[in-house]
Design a protein around this motif. Structure first.
Motif, mmCIF file in Angstrom:
data_model
loop_
_atom_site.group_PDB
_atom_site.id
_atom_site.type_symbol
_atom_site.label_atom_id
_atom_site.label_comp_id
_atom_site.label_asym_id
_atom_site.label_seq_id
_atom_site.Cartn_x
_atom_site.Cartn_y
_atom_site.Cartn_z
ATOM 1 N N THR A 21 -16.707 3.184 20.537
ATOM 2 C CA THR A 21 -16.093 3.690 19.313
ATOM 3 C C THR A 21 -14.730 3.047 19.118
ATOM 4 O OG1 THR A 21 -17.226 5.825 19.492
ATOM 5 C CG2 THR A 21 -15.248 5.741 18.111
ATOM 6 N N TRP A 22 -14.559 2.417 17.974
ATOM 7 C CA TRP A 22 -13.297 1.799 17.613
ATOM 8 C C TRP A 22 -12.690 2.570 16.439
ATOM 9 C CZ3 TRP A 22 -10.948 -2.760 19.564
ATOM 10 C CH2 TRP A 22 -11.662 -3.383 20.597
ATOM 11 N N ILE A 23 -11.426 2.966 16.599
ATOM 12 C CA ILE A 23 -10.725 3.690 15.530
ATOM 13 C C ILE A 23 -9.518 2.856 15.118
ATOM 14 C CG2 ILE A 23 -9.523 5.814 14.894
ATOM 15 C CD1 ILE A 23 -11.176 7.250 17.038
ATOM 16 N N PHE A 24 -9.499 2.432 13.864
ATOM 17 C CA PHE A 24 -8.424 1.587 13.349
ATOM 18 C C PHE A 24 -7.512 2.418 12.445
ATOM 19 C CE2 PHE A 24 -12.030 -1.204 14.190
ATOM 20 C CZ PHE A 24 -11.438 -2.184 14.981
ATOM 21 N N LEU A 25 -6.214 2.407 12.765
ATOM 22 C CA LEU A 25 -5.234 3.202 12.034
ATOM 23 C C LEU A 25 -4.037 2.342 11.654
ATOM 24 C CD1 LEU A 25 -5.216 6.239 14.506
ATOM 25 C CD2 LEU A 25 -6.439 6.127 12.326
ATOM 26 N N PRO A 26 -3.369 2.658 10.555
ATOM 27 C CA PRO A 26 -2.144 1.911 10.201
ATOM 28 C C PRO A 26 -1.062 2.125 11.255
ATOM 29 C CG PRO A 26 -2.943 3.233 8.352
ATOM 30 C CD PRO A 26 -3.694 3.679 9.547
ATOM 31 N N GLY A 27 -0.093 1.230 11.268
ATOM 32 C CA GLY A 27 1.008 1.353 12.216
ATOM 33 C C GLY A 27 2.121 2.269 11.752
ATOM 34 N N VAL A 28 2.182 2.545 10.450
ATOM 35 C CA VAL A 28 3.216 3.442 9.924
ATOM 36 C C VAL A 28 2.972 4.844 10.486
ATOM 37 C CG1 VAL A 28 4.267 4.433 7.864
ATOM 38 C CG2 VAL A 28 3.385 2.081 7.818
ATOM 39 N N LYS A 45 -17.019 4.297 9.028
ATOM 40 C CA LYS A 45 -16.577 5.570 8.459
ATOM 41 C C LYS A 45 -15.135 5.353 8.009
ATOM 42 C CE LYS A 45 -15.562 10.397 9.659
ATOM 43 N NZ LYS A 45 -16.240 11.021 8.504
ATOM 44 N N VAL A 46 -14.903 5.382 6.709
ATOM 45 C CA VAL A 46 -13.575 5.097 6.161
ATOM 46 C C VAL A 46 -12.713 6.355 6.230
ATOM 47 C CG1 VAL A 46 -12.287 4.345 4.122
ATOM 48 C CG2 VAL A 46 -14.517 3.316 4.657
ATOM 49 N N SER A 57 -10.479 2.811 -2.175
ATOM 50 C CA SER A 57 -9.148 2.436 -1.682
ATOM 51 C C SER A 57 -8.483 1.448 -2.617
ATOM 52 C CB SER A 57 -9.258 1.834 -0.276
ATOM 53 O OG SER A 57 -9.737 2.786 0.644
ATOM 54 N N MET A 58 -9.274 0.490 -3.123
ATOM 55 C CA MET A 58 -8.713 -0.500 -4.034
ATOM 56 C C MET A 58 -8.273 0.164 -5.334
ATOM 57 S SD MET A 58 -7.998 -3.719 -3.979
ATOM 58 C CE MET A 58 -6.482 -3.436 -4.861
ATOM 59 N N GLY A 88 -0.345 6.672 2.099
ATOM 60 C CA GLY A 88 -0.043 5.254 2.062
ATOM 61 C C GLY A 88 -1.161 4.475 1.407
ATOM 62 N N MET A 89 -1.235 3.196 1.717
ATOM 63 C CA MET A 89 -2.193 2.305 1.066
ATOM 64 C C MET A 89 -3.469 2.074 1.882
ATOM 65 S SD MET A 89 -0.879 1.217 -1.847
ATOM 66 C CE MET A 89 0.663 0.863 -2.693
ATOM 67 N N ALA A 90 -3.322 1.421 3.034
ATOM 68 C CA ALA A 90 -4.491 0.943 3.778
ATOM 69 C C ALA A 90 -5.277 2.092 4.382
ATOM 70 C CB ALA A 90 -4.044 -0.022 4.880
ATOM 71 N N PRO A 91 -6.595 2.132 4.182
ATOM 72 C CA PRO A 91 -7.408 3.164 4.824
ATOM 73 C C PRO A 91 -7.600 2.843 6.301
ATOM 74 C CG PRO A 91 -8.825 1.637 3.664
ATOM 75 C CD PRO A 91 -7.407 1.221 3.364
ATOM 76 N N GLY A 92 -7.961 3.863 7.065
ATOM 77 C CA GLY A 92 -8.354 3.646 8.445
ATOM 78 C C GLY A 92 -9.859 3.529 8.528
#
Length: 415
Positions: free
Chosen positions: A148-155, A128-129, A98-99, A135-139
């Protein structure tokens, strides 16, 4: 199949301030429902570390799958990772792929990357990326204490891409055997929500699959039928059976399904009958024609409209008889019928509809504010006129008259 309690958390002060709408939660719930996943909570929290942590703790106690949107960006107020770390004590590391992608983006743009952009590449060790292809930021998908936590961008476009490509397939696999949830929307006009609910009271109280939910909307009332089944075909059968039960009781008010609008329905009916409509509007001032013409393909059935607000336009353009106006007044059934009949002649239409009345602020010709006459006339000799007394301010009276016109016209041309 195990049932998973799911909730959606949106992080962002801009949502609380009303600067943007939380469309992400709505979209996610629709997608989850199609996979048979029940969403029990929607929560919005601002960019405050202690409050985000508090909400995360609450979600962890009550839900099996927690989907978080927002707070993964480069600025100091993007605090989603920090809040979850407070809860889980999981280590955060920089995700090299990602970087590298972020660095490559700035190189291609020939711009200098600020150091805070490195924040976007941070992930939890063992997560699990989810790649961000737009876009930029991975989930991330993280399992912590069997939750189970799923993190997603707001865009939205980034969130949707990650959900479709990765999150939903992961959830489907997690659940094993998949249940299907399908819905149908039935649209009604000319009956209020309370009356509709009364007519369907027994059906609503006894039906649990499909469920029957009446909902008031600006242009009428809808009933949402929702069925849960092991296959799409079985769900469709359940929905069709319940739909027929509903229409057996209130079918006279039914005009369409799903995203059908009353103007779409009327134009379709006119096209099938090979007829054109003309509109004459006094107090509504073009509102009816504007709504009718907003439908795609309106030119195939609508000749046009005449806004005859002043009496001289009624007489000089629409040729309304001066005898009618002198004896009955402009706010009368006789005037409404002449307007409807004459607009057919002026605009070469098969059906004419007219609106005349008193929107306010004061009475006209002895008629109180809210008095409305709606006339409909066809060149085959069929005519109808009705009088109404609507409550509300000036614009409310005009809007209610316009909607009532669509209702009357629908029944007038319905075969």
């Amino acid at each position: 199949m195990k049932q998973y309690n799911t909730e959606i958390i949106a992080v962002g002060t801009e949502l609380l301030l009303g600067q943007i709408s939380n469309t992400n939660a709505q979209w996610l719930s629709e997608q989850l429902a199609a996979y048979g996943v029940n969403t029990y909570y929607h929560t919005v929290v601002g960019d405050n570390l202690s409050r985000v942590e508090q909400i995360f703790n609450q979600a962890h106690q009550r839900s099996d799958i927690i989907i978080v949107t927002g707070g993964l960006g480069p600025t100091q107020d993007d605090l989603t990772r920090e809040a979850f770390q407070q809860l889980s004590h999981m280590e955060i590391t920089e995700h090299k792929p990602s970087m590298d992608k972020i660095i490559d983006f700035y190189n291609r743009q020939e711009k200098e990357m600020t150091l805070n952009n490195r924040r976007q590449a941070r992930v939890f060790v063992g997560a699990k990326v989810i790649p961000n292809t737009v876009g930029m930021a991975p989930g991330m998908i993280v399992t912590f204490e069997s939750k189970t936590w799923i993190f997603l961008p707001g865009v939205p476009r980034e969130m949707k891409q990650m959900t479709i490509n990765t999150a939903l397939p992961f959830i489907s696999e997690l659940m094993g055997e998949q249940m299907i949830i399908k819905s149908k929307v039935l649209r009604f006009m000319g009956i209020g929500e309370s009356q509709l609910e009364h007519e369907l009271q027994t059906l609503i109280q006894t039906q649990d699959n499909p469920t029957v939910a009446p909902l008031a909307q600006n242009d009428g009332v809808v009933i949402r039928l929702t069925a849960k089944a092991s296959s799409s075909e079985q769900a469709e059968t359940l929905l069709n059976e319940t739909k027929q039960n509903v229409l057996d009781k209130v079918g006279e008010y039914f005009y369409g399904m799903e995203h059908d609008s009353i103007q779409d329905t009327i134009l379709s009916m006119l096209n099938k009958q090979n007829k054109y409509i003309g509109v004459a509007e006094s107090l509504t001032g073009g509102m009816f024609a504007d709504k009718l013409i907003s439908a795609s393909g309106a030119s195939s059935a609508c000749r046009g409209a005449i806004v005859c607000y002043d009496t001289s336009v009624k007489t000089n353009v629409l040729q309304v008889s001066t005898n009618t106006i002198n004896s009955e007044g402009t706010v009368s059934s006789a005037c409404a019928l002449e307007m409807a009949a004459n607009v057919c002649q002026v605009l070469d239409a098969d059906i004419g509809i007219s609106f005349t009345g008193v929107a306010g602020p004061g009475a006209v010709e002895g008629q109180p504010v809210g008095t409305v006459f709606i006339g409909i006339s066809s060149t085959c000799g069929k005519q109808k006129v009705e009088k109404f007394l609507f409550e509300g301010d000036r614009n409310t009276v005009r809007r209610r008259a316009m909607l009532k016109g669509f209702e009357l016209l629908y029944h007038f041309i319905k075969v």
